[in-house]
Write a protein that holds these residues in place. Structure first.
Motif: not given
Length: 158
Positions: A65-86
């Protein structure tokens, strides 16, 4: 699978290898490696809205299955601050040398994600060129020129 067999299942790069990530690959080549290398992973960095309304790569025939992890978070489209660690926690230390393919709508967010994860110590981070939907066509529609859908690779929509 032996290390040699895993090594044989590496993608062909589009253009030269950049200094800050493993490079860009065609969707079909990413699919080939995902099918043949049990350690290979596809990370879809689009938003929840895109996953729900546009569709997802279907890796079920590869037993994945694809691993789903937002790079930018909807709806503001701000960078996901926990992306790398998560994502590092989800992938685990055992995948630091495994092929990790990043996919977004058209290839920009996924390239940024591949660069970030390479900086975090994952050595085989590839960007899927054209992303899931690819470039706009002459009628300003996506999905028919480049990308996962245009390559006729398996995908599903809810």
């Amino acid at each position: 699978m032996s290390d040699k067999a895993k090594g044989d299942a590496m993608p062909e790069l589009i253009g030269p290898r950049p200094d800050n990530y493993a490079g860009d690959v065609a969707p079909g080549d990413a699919w080939r490696v995902l099918q043949s290398n049990p350690d290979a992973v596809l990370v879809d960095v689009r938003t929840r809205a895109e996953w729900s309304f546009v569709g997802l790569p279907d890796l079920s025939s590869a037993g994945k299955e694809p691993l789903l992890m937002e790079w930018q978070q909807f709806p503001a489209m701000a960078l996901n601050p926990g992306f790398v660690d998560d994502l590092a926690a989800s992938l685990g230390a055992s995948r630091k040398q495994a092929p990790v393919f990043f996919l977004c709508r058209s290839g920009a967010r996924s390239r940024s994600a591949a660069i970030a994860m390479t900086a975090a110590g994952f050595s085989q981070c590839f960007n899927v060129a054209g992303g899931f939907e690819g470039d706009l066509d002459s009628e300003r529609h996506r999905g028919g020129r480049t990308g996962w859908k245009a390559a006729a690779l398996p995908w599903v929509q809810s």
